[in-house]
Design an enzyme around this catalytic site. Structure first.
Site, PDB file in Angstrom:
ATOM      1  N   HIS A 127      52.032  24.990  57.601  1.00 36.01           N
ATOM      2  CA  HIS A 127      51.609  25.550  56.269  1.00 36.01           C
ATOM      3  C   HIS A 127      52.632  26.766  55.849  1.00 36.01           C
ATOM      4  CE1 HIS A 127      47.668  24.384  55.486  1.00 36.01           C
ATOM      5  NE2 HIS A 127      47.525  23.946  56.813  1.00 36.01           N
ATOM      6  N   THR A 129      46.890  25.840  46.191  1.00 35.15           N
ATOM      7  CA  THR A 129      45.879  25.038  45.743  1.00 35.15           C
ATOM      8  C   THR A 129      45.161  25.687  44.668  1.00 35.15           C
ATOM      9  OG1 THR A 129      44.480  26.055  47.624  1.00 35.15           O
ATOM     10  CG2 THR A 129      45.448  23.800  47.987  1.00 35.15           C
ATOM     11  N   LYS A 154      44.897  35.432  43.843  1.00 33.19           N
ATOM     12  CA  LYS A 154      45.182  34.712  44.984  1.00 33.19           C
ATOM     13  C   LYS A 154      45.611  36.103  46.133  1.00 33.19           C
ATOM     14  CE  LYS A 154      48.573  32.816  42.985  1.00 33.19           C
ATOM     15  NZ  LYS A 154      48.994  31.784  43.305  1.00 33.19           N
ATOM     16  N   ARG A 155      45.642  35.706  47.436  1.00 31.71           N
ATOM     17  CA  ARG A 155      46.016  36.985  48.234  1.00 31.71           C
ATOM     18  C   ARG A 155      47.151  37.730  47.747  1.00 31.71           C
ATOM     19  NH1 ARG A 155      43.227  37.217  53.480  1.00 31.71           N
ATOM     20  NH2 ARG A 155      44.799  39.124  53.739  1.00 31.71           N
ATOM     21  N   LYS A 184      43.206  24.103  41.006  1.00 33.18           N
ATOM     22  CA  LYS A 184      41.856  24.451  40.666  1.00 33.18           C
ATOM     23  C   LYS A 184      42.157  25.123  39.036  1.00 33.18           C
ATOM     24  CE  LYS A 184      41.078  26.486  45.151  1.00 33.18           C
ATOM     25  NZ  LYS A 184      41.089  27.762  45.584  1.00 33.18           N
ATOM     26  N   LYS A 220      53.996  36.171  46.422  1.00 31.74           N
ATOM     27  CA  LYS A 220      53.312  35.854  45.671  1.00 31.74           C
ATOM     28  C   LYS A 220      53.594  36.558  44.305  1.00 31.74           C
ATOM     29  CE  LYS A 220      49.527  33.849  48.182  1.00 31.74           C
ATOM     30  NZ  LYS A 220      49.420  32.710  47.807  1.00 31.74           N
TER      31      LYS A 220
HETATM   32  C1  LIG Z   1      42.147  28.362  46.484  1.00 31.07           C
HETATM   33  C2  LIG Z   1      41.837  29.841  47.262  1.00 31.07           C
HETATM   34  C3  LIG Z   1      42.702  30.520  47.636  1.00 31.07           C
HETATM   35  C4  LIG Z   1      44.312  29.957  47.444  1.00 31.07           C
HETATM   36  O1  LIG Z   1      44.860  30.298  46.343  1.00 31.07           O
HETATM   37  P1  LIG Z   1      46.377  30.105  46.324  1.00 31.07           P
HETATM   38  O2  LIG Z   1      46.681  30.544  44.937  1.00 31.07           O
HETATM   39  O3  LIG Z   1      46.988  28.729  46.452  1.00 31.07           O
HETATM   40  O4  LIG Z   1      47.020  31.105  47.172  1.00 31.07           O
HETATM   41  C5  LIG Z   1      42.532  31.776  47.965  1.00 31.07           C
HETATM   42  N1  LIG Z   1      41.327  32.210  48.208  1.00 31.07           N
HETATM   43  C6  LIG Z   1      40.178  31.492  47.505  1.00 31.07           C
HETATM   44  C7  LIG Z   1      38.909  32.243  47.541  1.00 31.07           C
HETATM   45  C8  LIG Z   1      40.590  30.120  47.093  1.00 31.07           C
HETATM   46  O5  LIG Z   1      39.534  29.735  46.429  1.00 31.07           O
END
Ligand SMILES: *Cc1c(COP(=O)(O)O)cnc(C)c1O
Length: 813
Positions: free
Chosen positions: A355, A652, A544-545, A656, A550
């Site tokens: 990952h 991911t 995101k985190r 979404k 990022k």
């Molecule tokens: C999809 C998701 C992530 C991953 O987000 P990235 O933008 O790919 O880092 C992190 N936290 C939650 C709650 C998510 O649903």
């Protein structure tokens, strides 16, 4: 399921009465929710038992997905949709004066994950069930999930996530299937029938108790299992000897020492801390999981030599890589197989997903720590390492000592888990095409040279039935009335929407749905924060985190520049924008927490400055998790995917947002590259360095952040504003951020990409202004998002890695 609202109502009232001994109108929302969950579990139970029976009698090959994290969120709404009971339940409950929406709100998120990795595991469970693949999750039942984030005075403050206080309706405790996990002690050897045998003595045993949660397939009667392990003291509750002597605290010491193993989820994303407790956790669920798999396997009566034809074990990142020596231990010490046979079975069973390429995230355990805690496992790792080095030297004639040292599993007093996972598995996959190429050509190149056949790509995917059907019901209805509901099982059918790209009526309907979702989010923000935002403004979202790679700070620096321009010229003609942020920072990651403080500080300044005529607003939404994501993403216009190229393995969140009609503003990183290939360059807005440029700078060491700072006046101004009293905080407050950007030479190229990012922001704003053009882009994104369904990803894992049978699917890629 075929149940009428009337039957449902009867079943529900009976369940509620049996559970509460109250009249319906006297019950609390929690009681009503628990009764609904219990009733569904009853319906699911029969399907579950049938599925398990089929697996047992047909001796089907089983897949076990081992993951330290499963970020499943809530189950109620998904389970209702999957049983096709949503409308039925809604109607029946309405007759009882109960709002289904309210009960859905009562459920708390099962937040047993940090972010993308944990969410991926949850999406994969869904896809395995929905594709009728016999695939189960194996993990840890943390008593406290990822911390709850509150913002106090602009700072992140962490609170424990006590998600189990109201009890979890979806799980079954299977006390009779508990197993013991052994730590510490020593190994005695002896000879038996001419064979060296190993005996683990003086160990500390901890009881691992499984809790099973049913994972439904969509409309296919398949129910797989998520098995999470909880640690308990072996001799029940306490030490009677101490207790009877009046030593009450010591009486519970052992119990507490055991239970602490599954007390908390470590909140670190992309950083490893090398803590003993974490190592205990990793071995705990791996050992318990494998023991239970062996028990299930033995019931089939198939000989152990055929284990790999009946079991596939997948490890999600290196966290479960002790599965390799643990399976070896079981096969050698308990099943009495020879090393060669055990090794053939182990490598044939196990497959590994990488990952990350970031070295701070790669697990390495001090040798003496592992040896102390897991003496037999360490002997096996040692033997694996010796045989591997011997292979390099003798069979492959490697002489380059540096290379051999780099590839060793044990070196410099450390055990390198990634190297163990590569050597001990038959498949290593990256999570996006770009990431896999970087693994093969760069990070894991030495291994790729000797094991080219092991390396493959499986681009991540998302559970479209959650992120579309559940999170955005209005869009789901629009899509269904436009192209039919085939996309629910075959998400590639979303492509049929391409025909409606220029259809004004479809565009208007989509615009109205997005607008309604934005109003809904604006109302939530007003209720929670008392802040009014304009649903007609662009909703520009980065959720995101929080991590330097990022680059939330790139986003913030650009907002500061926009603000400066508006201050200079309040009539500047820009489309009004709301910048929304959400995300947690690891509690020990100081700079990331400062970024949160910076976002909130700037929000205070900008949101209260009437001179800029509401042209920009900033919102930080606390406690990002699956539930918040499910509200935020359907309301987004712009999806910020702005990581330093090469650093985000896949992402991911990007998928979404796209599926919900947001347009991506992105670097060519991770799966953004594949998103671009799907939608075409005109339907995504790109900027920034490419991965090879980033690598070149690292290799040549010729990037100088100060040069960029000195030569870009707008940028210099905003960086100076971080520490010159412009912001209402002490001048040194944001110094650590500035130091990372200047003195430590901006590891993530924030300054380098600033101008290119600002240009991209300006461009995307212009696109938004042209409503027809924007809606066309938005529709294209939805239409092309189907390939990012986890259904396709899992289909490829099944055929390419696990070699499991599944019902043939009616889709072709
Ligand atoms: C999809 C998701 C992530 C991953 O987000 P990235 O933008 O790919 O880092 C992190 N936290 C939650 C709650 C998510 O649903």
């Amino acid at each position: 399921m075929k149940i009428t609202p009337l039957e449902f109502k009867t079943d529900y009232t009976e369940t509620l009465r049996a559970m509460t001994a109250k009249h319906v109108d006297e019950t609390s929302p929690l009681e009503r929710y628990n009764a609904l969950g219990t009733l569904l579990k009853d319906y699911i139970g029969e399907l579950w038992a049938n599925t398990n029976k089929t697996y047992r009698t047909q001796k089907t090959k089983q897949v076990y997905y081992f993951s330290m994290e499963f970020l499943t969120g809530k189950f109620l709404a998904n389970n209702l949709i999957y049983l096709d009971l949503y409308a039925t339940a809604e109607k029946a409950l309405k007759e009882l004066n109960i709002s289904l929406d309210e009960l859905i709100e009562v459920e708390v998120d099962q937040g047993l994950g940090n972010g993308g990795l944990g969410r991926l595991a949850a999406c994969f469970l869904d896809a395995m069930s929905s594709l009728s693949i016999p695939g189960h999750g194996c993990g840890i039942r943390y008593k406290n999930g990822l911390f709850e984030q509150k913002i106090i005075n602009g700072y992140q403050v962490e609170y424990p996530d006590r998600w189990l206080v109201n009890n979890n309706v979806w799980e079954y405790k299977r006390a009779s299937k508990a197993v013991n996990v052994k730590y510490n002690g020593k190994i005695e050897t002896y000879m038996e029938n001419g064979r060296l045998k190993f005996n683990h003595v003086d160990y500390d045993a901890v009881r691992a108790v499984p809790y099973d949660t049913p994972i439904l397939g969509f409309d296919n009667n398949t129910v797989n299992t998520l098995r999470l392990w909880s640690a308990e003291e072996i001799n029940d509750v306490m030490d009677f000897e101490h207790f009877s002597k009046g030593n009450y605290v010591s009486a519970f010491e052992k119990k507490n020492n055991a239970e602490i193993i599954t007390q908390i989820l470590y909140p670190n994303d992309s950083i490893e801390e090398g803590k003993l407790l974490r190592l205990k956790q990793e071995y705990f669920f791996v050992s318990a999981g494998l023991q239970s798999i062996l028990m299930t396997f033995k019931k089939t009566g198939v000989p152990i030599e055929a284990f790999a034809e009946h079991v596939a074990i997948h490890i999600n990142d290196t966290h479960p890589s002790l599965a390799i020596p643990e399976l070896m231990r079981i096969l050698l010490d308990e099943e009495n197989l020879t090393w060669d046979v055990a090794w053939r079975i182990t490598t044939a069973c196990i497959s590994y997903t990488n990952h990350t390429i970031m070295s701070e995230a790669l697990e390495k355990w001090p040798y003496f720590m592992i040896q102390d805690l897991l003496p037999r496992i360490t002997m096996i790792i040692e033997e694996i390492n010796n045989r591997f080095i011997a292979k390099l030297k003798d069979a492959l004639h490697y002489t380059d000592e540096q290379k051999i040292h780099d590839m060793a599993i044990i070196a410099d007093g450390l055990v390198r888990m990634a190297n163990l996972a590569i050597v001990g598995s038959h498949s290593i996959n990256g999570v996006a095409k770009l990431h896999t190429e970087i693994l093969k050509n760069n990070v894991l190149h030495d291994f790729y040279e000797i094991y080219p056949e092991k390396f493959n790509n499986k681009t991540n995917g998302i559970m479209h039935r959650h992120w579309l059907l559940n999170a955005n019901p209005d869009l789901t209805d629009l899509v269904t009335e436009t192209i039919g509901d085939g996309f629910k099982k075959n998400p590639l059918a979303l492509r049929d929407l391409l025909k409606y790209r220029e259809d004004a009526s479809f565009q208007n309907k989509l615009f109205d749905i997005k607008h309604k979702n934005k109003e809904h989010l604006a109302n939530i923000i007003f209720k929670e924060q008392g802040l009014r935002i304009d649903p007609y403004s662009i909703f520009d979202v980065q959720a995101k985190r929080i991590h330097e790679y990022k680059r939330q700070h790139l986003n913030i620096l650009h907002i500061m520049m926009l603000y400066n321009k508006l201050k200079e010229n309040p009539n500047l003609d820009i489309p009004p924008r709301t910048f929304l942020f959400a995300g947690k920072a690891a509690p020990s990651y100081y700079v990331a927490k400062q970024v949160i403080k910076l976002i909130n500080t700037l929000a205070d300044v900008i949101n209260n400055d009437t001179s800029i005529k509401d042209k920009i607003k900033i919102v930080f939404m606390p406690n990002y998790g699956v539930s918040l994501a499910s509200r935020l993403i359907p309301a987004a216009d712009i999806s910020e995917q702005i990581s330093t190229a090469s650093k985000e393995a896949s992402g991911t969140g990007n998928m979404k947002f796209m599926m919900n009609g947001a347009v991506t503003l992105a670097t060519l990183d991770g799966a953004n590259v594949e998103i671009m290939n799907e939608v075409g360059e005109n339907n995504i807005v790109l900027f920034g360095l490419k991965d090879d440029e980033v690598y070149r700078y690292y290799e040549q060491g010729n990037y100088n952040a100060f040069d960029v700072y000195n030569n870009t006046p707008d940028l210099k101004q905003v960086i100076d504003q971080l520490t010159n009293g412009f912001l209402p905080v002490p001048k040194e407050e944001f110094l650590p951020i500035v130091e990372r950007l200047l003195r430590f030479n901006d590891e993530f190229f924030v300054l380098k990409d600033f101008e290119s990012y600002s240009d991209a922001q300006e461009r995307i704003g212009l696109y938004y202004r042209d409503k027809r053009h924007w809606m066309k882009m938005s529709i294209t994104n939805i239409a092309c998002s189907g390939v990012f369904s986890a259904d396709y990803t899992i289909d490829k894992y099944a055929s390419g890695i696990w070699h499991v049978n599944r019902k043939p699917l009616d889709f072709n890629l």
